[in-house]
Design a protein around this motif. Structure first.
Motif, mmCIF file in Angstrom:
data_model
loop_
_atom_site.group_PDB
_atom_site.id
_atom_site.type_symbol
_atom_site.label_atom_id
_atom_site.label_comp_id
_atom_site.label_asym_id
_atom_site.label_seq_id
_atom_site.Cartn_x
_atom_site.Cartn_y
_atom_site.Cartn_z
ATOM 1 N N TYR A 185 -34.515 14.074 -26.666
ATOM 2 C CA TYR A 185 -34.184 15.368 -27.287
ATOM 3 C C TYR A 185 -35.449 16.131 -27.705
ATOM 4 N N LEU A 186 -36.497 15.381 -28.047
ATOM 5 C CA LEU A 186 -37.754 16.000 -28.469
ATOM 6 C C LEU A 186 -38.667 16.335 -27.295
ATOM 7 N N GLY A 187 -38.239 16.012 -26.077
ATOM 8 C CA GLY A 187 -39.036 16.320 -24.894
ATOM 9 C C GLY A 187 -40.191 15.369 -24.667
ATOM 10 N N LYS A 188 -40.148 14.213 -25.309
ATOM 11 C CA LYS A 188 -41.193 13.202 -25.118
ATOM 12 C C LYS A 188 -40.733 12.261 -24.010
ATOM 13 N N TRP A 189 -40.856 12.734 -22.774
ATOM 14 C CA TRP A 189 -40.244 12.045 -21.647
ATOM 15 C C TRP A 189 -40.865 10.686 -21.360
ATOM 16 N N GLU A 190 -42.155 10.563 -21.472
ATOM 17 C CA GLU A 190 -42.801 9.267 -21.214
ATOM 18 C C GLU A 190 -42.373 8.233 -22.242
ATOM 19 N N ALA A 191 -42.371 8.618 -23.529
ATOM 20 C CA ALA A 191 -41.943 7.702 -24.586
ATOM 21 C C ALA A 191 -40.463 7.345 -24.427
ATOM 22 N N ALA B 112 -32.091 -0.094 -31.601
ATOM 23 C CA ALA B 112 -33.113 0.814 -32.137
ATOM 24 C C ALA B 112 -33.917 1.450 -31.005
ATOM 25 N N LEU B 113 -34.217 0.668 -29.956
ATOM 26 C CA LEU B 113 -34.966 1.200 -28.817
ATOM 27 C C LEU B 113 -34.156 2.252 -28.061
ATOM 28 N N LYS B 114 -32.843 1.989 -27.889
ATOM 29 C CA LYS B 114 -31.986 2.960 -27.198
ATOM 30 C C LYS B 114 -31.910 4.272 -27.975
ATOM 31 N N ILE B 115 -31.716 4.156 -29.285
ATOM 32 C CA ILE B 115 -31.598 5.373 -30.100
ATOM 33 C C ILE B 115 -32.932 6.122 -30.132
ATOM 34 N N ARG B 116 -34.016 5.376 -30.241
ATOM 35 C CA ARG B 116 -35.313 6.045 -30.245
ATOM 36 C C ARG B 116 -35.590 6.714 -28.893
ATOM 37 N N GLY B 117 -35.143 6.070 -27.820
ATOM 38 C CA GLY B 117 -35.289 6.678 -26.492
ATOM 39 C C GLY B 117 -34.525 7.998 -26.417
ATOM 40 N N LYS B 118 -33.314 8.009 -26.999
ATOM 41 C CA LYS B 118 -32.528 9.249 -27.018
ATOM 42 C C LYS B 118 -33.221 10.318 -27.869
ATOM 43 N N CYS B 119 -33.773 9.888 -29.008
ATOM 44 C CA CYS B 119 -34.493 10.837 -29.876
ATOM 45 C C CYS B 119 -35.668 11.468 -29.132
#
Length: 201
Positions: free
Chosen positions: A46-52, A36-43
């Motif tokens: 894609y959304l440009g939320k680089w820190e998150a 879940a963390l890996k997929i959320r990191g990918k999301c």
């Protein structure tokens, strides 16, 4: 894993926002879910939320190391570092401009203060010069005593009976005394003086 699997499918369908919602639900149930963390990191990537994205991917790699995610993590870290660098540069520029404005305002205030002090000093000098030019008495007593004592003192000082045809030697010095002059300008004083002289005669 149901939320994580569905999030993976949604991400492959290029629906990162929907996938992010499922990842949040999965992580709420299991905070240490690496998938879940890996997929959320990918999301987030894609959304440009680089820190998150960096935070999620780094935590996922610490729980379950995945060599295939290393390149993505480096890419995200580079993006985040570049953004941080720009933000830092902008902040330093703003701080420099703010300090410059403060220094300019301080200099302007100091110049205004000095100008006011110089003006006050000039005014004091002018007042002292004016007082000196007036003989030390305000107004300088132009024309002698107020009113000029037309016709001289009643009865006239020269030839006053008993005074030997003029003022005694010490009288001239007394006439330079402002208090004596002020007293002689008083009609009552003059009347008393004349009465005294007439009584002597």
């Amino acid at each position: 894993l149901t939320y994580a699997n569905r999030a993976d499918c949604l991400l492959k369908m290029k629906r990162p926002c929907a996938a992010l919602a499922d990842c949040n639900a999965a992580i709420e149930l299991n905070p240490d879910s690496a998938k879940a963390l890996k997929i959320r990191g990918k999301c987030n990537r894609y959304l440009g939320k680089w820190e998150a994205a960096q935070t999620d991917l780094a935590k996922a790699m610490s729980i379950d190391f995945d060599p295939d995610m290393q390149e993505l993590l480096k890419f995200v870290q580079g993006k985040f570092a570049a953004i941080q660098g720009k933000a830092t540069k902008k902040r330093l520029k703003e701080e420099k401009e703010a300090k410059k404005k403060i220094a300019e305002r301080k200099a302007a205030n100091e110049a205004a203060r000095k100008k006011a002090q110089e003006a006050a000093k000039r005014e004091q000098e002018e007042q002292r010069r004016a007082a000196a030019a007036g003989g030390g008495m305000p107004g300088g007593m132009p024309g002698g005593m107020p009113g000029g004592m037309p016709g001289g003192m009643p009865g006239g000082m020269p030839g006053m009976p008993g005074m030997g045809g003029g003022m005694p030697a010490g009288m001239a010095g007394m006439m330079n005394d402002p208090e004596v002059v002020a007293g002689l300008s008083n009609p009552k004083v003059m009347a008393a003086l004349q009465s005294y002289e007439w009584g002597r005669s």
